[in-house]
Motif scaffolding. Structure first.
Motif, mmCIF file in Angstrom:
data_model
loop_
_atom_site.group_PDB
_atom_site.id
_atom_site.type_symbol
_atom_site.label_atom_id
_atom_site.label_comp_id
_atom_site.label_asym_id
_atom_site.label_seq_id
_atom_site.Cartn_x
_atom_site.Cartn_y
_atom_site.Cartn_z
ATOM 1 N N LEU B 401 33.223 47.990 30.758
ATOM 2 C CA LEU B 401 33.834 46.716 30.345
ATOM 3 C C LEU B 401 35.258 46.588 30.895
ATOM 4 O O LEU B 401 35.658 45.534 31.394
ATOM 5 C CB LEU B 401 33.856 46.644 28.813
ATOM 6 N N LEU B 402 36.004 47.689 30.833
ATOM 7 C CA LEU B 402 37.372 47.687 31.372
ATOM 8 C C LEU B 402 37.353 47.386 32.871
ATOM 9 O O LEU B 402 38.183 46.631 33.380
ATOM 10 C CB LEU B 402 38.045 49.042 31.140
ATOM 11 N N PHE B 403 36.374 47.999 33.562
ATOM 12 C CA PHE B 403 36.280 47.783 35.009
ATOM 13 C C PHE B 403 36.019 46.302 35.305
ATOM 14 O O PHE B 403 36.648 45.718 36.196
ATOM 15 C CB PHE B 403 35.165 48.654 35.604
ATOM 16 N N LEU B 404 35.137 45.735 34.510
ATOM 17 C CA LEU B 404 34.823 44.315 34.693
ATOM 18 C C LEU B 404 36.039 43.443 34.409
ATOM 19 O O LEU B 404 36.274 42.437 35.082
ATOM 20 C CB LEU B 404 33.679 43.942 33.748
ATOM 21 N N MET B 405 36.818 43.850 33.387
ATOM 22 C CA MET B 405 38.042 43.102 33.072
ATOM 23 C C MET B 405 39.021 43.169 34.233
ATOM 24 O O MET B 405 39.823 42.257 34.437
ATOM 25 C CB MET B 405 38.713 43.669 31.810
ATOM 26 N N LEU B 410 39.926 38.130 39.435
ATOM 27 C CA LEU B 410 40.189 37.839 40.846
ATOM 28 C C LEU B 410 38.969 37.314 41.593
ATOM 29 O O LEU B 410 39.060 36.987 42.775
ATOM 30 C CB LEU B 410 40.731 39.092 41.539
ATOM 31 N N ILE B 411 37.852 37.235 40.895
ATOM 32 C CA ILE B 411 36.667 36.675 41.551
ATOM 33 C C ILE B 411 36.702 35.162 41.342
ATOM 34 O O ILE B 411 36.958 34.683 40.246
ATOM 35 C CB ILE B 411 35.376 37.280 40.959
ATOM 36 N N ALA B 412 36.408 34.443 42.408
ATOM 37 C CA ALA B 412 36.517 32.984 42.326
ATOM 38 C C ALA B 412 35.310 32.374 41.627
ATOM 39 O O ALA B 412 34.241 32.978 41.569
ATOM 40 C CB ALA B 412 36.625 32.423 43.738
ATOM 41 N N TRP B 413 35.518 31.183 41.081
ATOM 42 C CA TRP B 413 34.387 30.432 40.548
ATOM 43 C C TRP B 413 33.476 30.049 41.715
ATOM 44 O O TRP B 413 33.909 30.013 42.862
ATOM 45 C CB TRP B 413 34.874 29.160 39.845
ATOM 46 N N GLN B 414 32.266 29.739 41.432
ATOM 47 C CA GLN B 414 31.245 29.318 42.405
ATOM 48 C C GLN B 414 30.835 30.442 43.349
ATOM 49 O O GLN B 414 29.713 30.874 43.358
ATOM 50 C CB GLN B 414 31.720 28.125 43.272
ATOM 51 N N ARG B 415 31.789 30.896 44.165
ATOM 52 C CA ARG B 415 31.399 31.838 45.218
ATOM 53 C C ARG B 415 32.647 32.558 45.727
ATOM 54 O O ARG B 415 33.609 31.930 46.104
ATOM 55 C CB ARG B 415 30.739 31.050 46.351
ATOM 56 N N SER B 416 32.565 33.873 45.731
ATOM 57 C CA SER B 416 33.668 34.644 46.311
ATOM 58 C C SER B 416 33.281 35.076 47.713
ATOM 59 O O SER B 416 32.133 35.455 47.948
ATOM 60 C CB SER B 416 33.949 35.884 45.463
ATOM 61 N N THR B 417 34.227 35.020 48.602
ATOM 62 C CA THR B 417 33.942 35.485 49.966
ATOM 63 C C THR B 417 34.461 36.910 50.111
ATOM 64 O O THR B 417 35.246 37.390 49.298
ATOM 65 C CB THR B 417 34.656 34.591 50.991
ATOM 66 N N VAL B 418 34.011 37.560 51.178
ATOM 67 C CA VAL B 418 34.472 38.930 51.449
ATOM 68 C C VAL B 418 35.986 38.921 51.653
ATOM 69 O O VAL B 418 36.705 39.810 51.194
ATOM 70 C CB VAL B 418 33.748 39.509 52.685
ATOM 71 N N LYS B 419 36.471 37.874 52.321
ATOM 72 C CA LYS B 419 37.920 37.771 52.580
ATOM 73 C C LYS B 419 38.669 37.681 51.238
ATOM 74 O O LYS B 419 39.676 38.363 51.032
ATOM 75 C CB LYS B 419 38.187 36.525 53.429
ATOM 76 N N ASN B 420 38.131 36.862 50.360
ATOM 77 C CA ASN B 420 38.713 36.698 49.036
ATOM 78 C C ASN B 420 38.821 38.047 48.306
ATOM 79 O O ASN B 420 39.863 38.403 47.753
ATOM 80 C CB ASN B 420 37.834 35.698 48.260
ATOM 81 N N LEU B 421 37.737 38.806 48.360
ATOM 82 C CA LEU B 421 37.734 40.110 47.689
ATOM 83 C C LEU B 421 38.727 41.063 48.334
ATOM 84 O O LEU B 421 39.475 41.763 47.647
ATOM 85 C CB LEU B 421 36.330 40.725 47.734
ATOM 86 N N ARG B 422 38.735 41.075 49.681
ATOM 87 C CA ARG B 422 39.629 41.991 50.405
ATOM 88 C C ARG B 422 41.091 41.655 50.095
ATOM 89 O O ARG B 422 41.875 42.530 49.771
ATOM 90 C CB ARG B 422 39.361 41.891 51.909
ATOM 91 N N ILE B 455 40.957 53.076 36.094
ATOM 92 C CA ILE B 455 40.514 51.701 35.841
ATOM 93 C C ILE B 455 41.618 50.900 35.156
ATOM 94 O O ILE B 455 41.850 49.730 35.484
ATOM 95 C CB ILE B 455 39.213 51.696 35.006
ATOM 96 N N VAL B 456 42.313 51.537 34.207
ATOM 97 C CA VAL B 456 43.404 50.842 33.506
ATOM 98 C C VAL B 456 44.484 50.424 34.510
ATOM 99 O O VAL B 456 44.988 49.293 34.476
ATOM 100 C CB VAL B 456 44.001 51.742 32.392
ATOM 101 N N THR B 457 44.820 51.344 35.424
ATOM 102 C CA THR B 457 45.817 51.027 36.456
ATOM 103 C C THR B 457 45.346 49.843 37.303
ATOM 104 O O THR B 457 46.089 48.894 37.554
ATOM 105 C CB THR B 457 46.030 52.250 37.391
ATOM 106 N N PHE B 458 44.079 49.928 37.716
ATOM 107 C CA PHE B 458 43.488 48.877 38.546
ATOM 108 C C PHE B 458 43.537 47.535 37.808
ATOM 109 O O PHE B 458 43.904 46.500 38.377
ATOM 110 C CB PHE B 458 42.046 49.279 38.879
ATOM 111 N N MET B 459 43.226 47.623 36.525
ATOM 112 C CA MET B 459 43.189 46.405 35.703
ATOM 113 C C MET B 459 44.580 45.760 35.607
ATOM 114 O O MET B 459 44.731 44.544 35.794
ATOM 115 C CB MET B 459 42.699 46.805 34.311
ATOM 116 N N ILE B 460 45.576 46.581 35.336
ATOM 117 C CA ILE B 460 46.935 46.039 35.215
ATOM 118 C C ILE B 460 47.383 45.452 36.557
ATOM 119 O O ILE B 460 47.947 44.357 36.616
ATOM 120 C CB ILE B 460 47.914 47.122 34.699
ATOM 121 N N LEU B 461 47.064 46.167 37.646
ATOM 122 C CA LEU B 461 47.493 45.698 38.974
ATOM 123 C C LEU B 461 46.815 44.392 39.366
ATOM 124 O O LEU B 461 47.467 43.488 39.889
ATOM 125 C CB LEU B 461 47.204 46.778 40.028
ATOM 126 N N THR B 462 45.505 44.285 39.098
ATOM 127 C CA THR B 462 44.818 43.041 39.484
ATOM 128 C C THR B 462 45.388 41.855 38.703
ATOM 129 O O THR B 462 45.480 40.748 39.228
ATOM 130 C CB THR B 462 43.288 43.125 39.251
#
Lengths: 166, 659
Positions: B401-405, B410-422, B455-462
């Motif tokens: 759940l934390l990972f998903l949070m 940062l994932i876009a509505w409708q459709r995320s592109t690879v560029k968006n994720l990168r 994961i907590v670090t990743f979460m705070i950074l995102t």
């Protein structure tokens, strides 16, 4: 040579005796803590025997002393566990056994999560396929590259300007 | 006095039955006069509930022991604050408090400016009065708060010492506010179904109610944890007790609901799912009350055993069946007008996975809670399902759940592109992996803590990235300075950025929870003058002393604390002995810092002043409480009535003559 080996074995045996004969574990030993944590205190505190701090708990002190005595008498953790489960039943353990019917306690949440997960993935796939059928052909719109956050900021500014006039 | 207090209960019962009947008749006959009369009755019920509440406070505060409830839960020597807090120490008082909150919320909805002339209002308040009828039936016939004793006892029995803690003042109140708060979105949801109003109006109208109920549930649970930590002396804050689980389950389902409604608002999808979630959350509040009041499961929270649980079970079953019937009868309408999912890699999908995990977690907690009953029913053997089970089962689920949070914002509505994720994830991912490497180098052992903290670090950074991106985007257009751009960004997107603040709060709590697993504990019997070492601390026992607090006596130990040779002063773990209670209570001494808590419990002592102590060093626990503050700030920020985005949702459902 044989005498020497016998003498050496005798020395080693006597050297090892105190380990079994006298207490080597105390209330702070990891082995004791590990063992005491496995058993639920039945005084109503809702804690295991290591943590029970209930005033007037008539069980905790004697239980802990008994575990320590058994450890110092050379009982293994499993032997102690079998002893208490035999005496009180499985209810004495802080968690169900990982065998027999009790195994279902451990497995069921993950099984349900797994089945539901497959269901959700299939559902999303169905919805995505339906959407593609409706849209006929999905082309990468240039709008896809528009930053969503930038888009929202622009919208909020337009909204603010609009409110000035209406 | 006796007549007034009892009259306030019976009259409120009669009025709540009248209000319900008048609402139903008013709706059926489309008679506005009946609706107005029922609305007036709702206000009268609230006034009567206020009278009952104030009078019980008065009786408790003035030690009127001729009343059974006052006699049972207070004594004349009790500090005034605890005399008043004894209001919710027993079944009758706590249910009266629940009823008071329910009537208050009903009046707030009935006279809401936003709901004025809205045909949905009579339906909503009628459903709330149905709840009131149940509670008043209980207060009038099953557990009466105002029973008069035959004589006047000289002294009361006193309040359980474990309840004499500041936690007692806040924990039950916040939990009840959370529980009762969920009745509002539930009533809106059922009303919209009955009225066949299938849009998102009820979702938008109840957004603040639901977040507020969620916040109270969060606070209730955390305050309860803090209370256990400082009062019970076992060094932990969450024991997965059946009653703790009972309030955790609706928290999980409401969290799921708060996320999935966003899909309904944006895409007009998941209507059935959201309705089911709110029905489930409401039902779980009743289920929790059933657990506390029935005695079917062993719990430290249990009220004195009574048949009260059975009534809650019957009411819960009735409400669930009623709700499901309404839901099923409107199913064909709910299936219409659904939107589409365009991609697997979208915010919509991530919210669905989020719901899957939250509901999976709810099921795991439910299953663990009821498994003792299942085991007994299936094979006749009682088992205990305690901390080791829940820690083992819940850890991977909550980590997911934390990972998903971390990923979801940062994932876009409708459709995320690879560029968006990168673009969004590259830097946070690299830094998080560096942190993971550092943790390994620092000698942190165990996969869970390393994965968890990473994961907590990743979460705070995102989340920081989200704030930075938003600010940069705003500056690009407006050329504002960074603080001004950040401020404007946040107040124009309260819901979104409030949510992100809540996420950061949860990350901080997770940081503390993971750290607390590295606790160190020692149990020692010490002579006066003797020292011991735990962690970086050297603790010297300098003797026992005694003092009085009112009629109660306190025995405390003077413990000199040094850390790495530096004198930190004294800590005084205590045992309190009560005039009117047989068992003493523990007052833990806690020295809390950002890095760790030093925790000392005075367990026992001998005539020669030898004393037994439990010493604990609990790392990072303070972050759990700090995280809660951040969550609170985020939730308040999200519901704050600001200048922007404060649009009253427009009702577009069927029109009626009555409102």
């Amino acid at each position: 040579m044989i005498k020497r080996i016998i003498a050496l074995l005798m020395v080693m045996t006597f050297a090892a005796l105190p380990v079994f004969a006298t207490g080597t574990y105390d209330f702070n030993s990891p082995e004791f803590r590990q063992s005491a944590q496995q058993y639920m205190c039945l005084c109503g505190c809702g804690q295991d025997h290591l943590e029970c701090n209930m005033d007037g708990c008539g069980l905790n002190d004697s239980f802990k002393t008994e575990i320590l005595e058994k450890l110092n008498d050379g009982w293994t953790q499993d032997e102690i566990k079998d002893f208490y489960v035999g005496m009180y039943g499985e209810v004495i353990l802080t968690a169900p056994e990982k065998s027999g019917f009790s195994l279902t306690a451990w497995i069921t949440p993950f099984a349900v999560l797994g089945v539901a997960g497959v269901g959700v993935v299939l559902l999303i796939r169905k919805w995505v396929n339906n959407a593609q059928l409706i849209l006929e052909e999905v082309t990468v719109d240039s709008n896809d590259d528009v930053d969503e956050t930038e888009d929202e900021v622009l919208r909020s500014i337009i909204d603010k300007e609009r409110k000035k006039y209406y | 006095m006796n007549i007034i207090v009892n009259l306030s209960i019976y009259l409120a019962l009669i009025l709540s039955i009248y209000a319900f009947v008048a609402f139903v008749l008013g709706i059926r006959k489309q008679d506005q006069r009946l609706i107005d009369s029922a609305r007036g009755a709702t206000l009268s019920i609230f006034i009567l509930a206020s009278i009952s509440t104030l009078l019980l406070f008065y009786l408790l505060g003035t030690s009127q022991f001729q009343f059974q409830y006052v006699y049972q839960y207070t004594s004349s020597d009790l500090p005034l604050l605890y005399k008043l807090a004894a209001f919710w120490a027993g079944n009758a008082g706590s249910l009266l408090l629940w009823t008071f909150f329910l009537t208050m919320y009903a009046v707030m909805v009935a006279y809401s400016r936003k709901m004025r002339r809205n045909p949905m209002t009579p339906y909503i308040v009628a459903i709330m009065t149905l709840n009131m009828i149940f509670f008043y039936l209980i207060l009038a016939f099953v557990t009466k708060p105002f029973i008069l004793l035959d004589g006047v006892p000289v002294e009361g029995r006193g309040l359980n010492p474990m309840l004499q803690d500041p936690g007692m003042i806040l924990h039950p109140v916040t939990i009840y506010l959370g529980y009762v708060g969920l009745a509002v979105p539930f009533a809106f949801a059922i009303a919209s179904l009955i009225l066949k109003s299938m849009d998102s109006f009820w979702v938008k109208m109840t957004r603040r109610w639901t977040i507020l109920a969620w916040l109270f549930l969060t606070l209730g649970n955390v305050i309860g944890g803090y209370w256990a930590y400082t009062e019970l002396g076992w060094g932990g804050y969450w024991a997965w007790d059946p009653v703790e689980n009972a309030s955790f389950m609706p928290w999980l389902t409401v969290t799921a609901y708060l996320h999935s409604v966003m899909i309904q608002e944006r895409k007009n999808m998941l209507k059935v799912w959201n309705l089911s979630l709110i029905i489930l959350s409401y039902a779980l509040t009743l289920f929790g009350t059933f657990l506390v009041r029935s005695g079917v499961l062993t719990s430290v929270h249990a009220f004195s055993e009574s048949n009260l649980g059975a009534y809650f079970l019957i009411f819960m079953a009735f409400m669930v069946i009623f709700s499901m019937y309404i839901l099923m009868s409107r199913y064909h309408l709910l299936k219409k007008d659904t939107g589409q999912f365009e991609s697997f890699l979208s915010k919509e999908s991530s919210f669905l996975i989020n719901n899957l995990i939250l509901l999976g977690a709810t099921f795991a907690v439910f299953w663990g809670t009821v498994f003792p009953l299942v085991s007994e029913a299936v094979r006749g053997t009682k088992v205990t399902v305690g901390i080791p089970f829940f820690n083992t089962v819940m850890s991977p689920i909550l980590l997911a759940l934390l990972f998903l949070m971390a990923v979801c914002p940062l994932i876009a509505w409708q459709r995320s592109t690879v560029k968006n994720l990168r673009d969004n994830f590259l830097i946070p991912a690299i830094i998080s992996l560096v942190v993971a490497g550092l943790l390994v180098v620092m000698g942190v052992q165990g996969a869970y803590p390393i994965i968890g903290w990473t994961i907590v670090t990743f979460m705070i950074l995102t989340h920081i990235v989200e704030f930075v991106r938003g600010t940069a985007a705003r500056r690009k257009v407006t050329k504002e300075s960074v603080p001004v751009a950040l401020y404007n960004l946040m107040i124009r997107g309260r819901r979104r950025y409030g949510g992100y603040i809540v996420h950061i709060g949860i990350a901080l709590m997770a940081f503390g929870i993971i750290g607390a697993n590295f606790d160190e504990e020692k149990l020692l019997t010490m002579r006066v003058g003797e020292s011991m070492e735990i962690g970086d601390y050297t603790i010297t026992y300098e003797g026992l002393a005694q003092r009085s607090e009112g009629v109660n006596d306190i025995v405390f130990a003077n413990m000199k604390i040094e850390k790495n040779g530096r004198n930190l002063g004294y800590m005084q773990p205590e045992r309190m002995f009560y005039l009117n209670w047989e068992e003493p209570s523990t007052n833990v001494a806690v020295r809390s810092t950002l890095s760790e808590d030093l925790y000392i419990v005075l367990s026992a002592w001998e005539q020669d002043q030898r004393a037994t102590f439990k010493f604990k060093v609990n790392p990072l626990v303070k972050w759990i409480w700090i995280g809660t503050w951040v969550v609170t700030i985020g939730a308040i920020f999200a519901i704050w009535n600001g200048r922007y985005g404060n649009i009253v949702p427009r009702y577009a459902g069927p029109r009626r003559k009555v409102y």
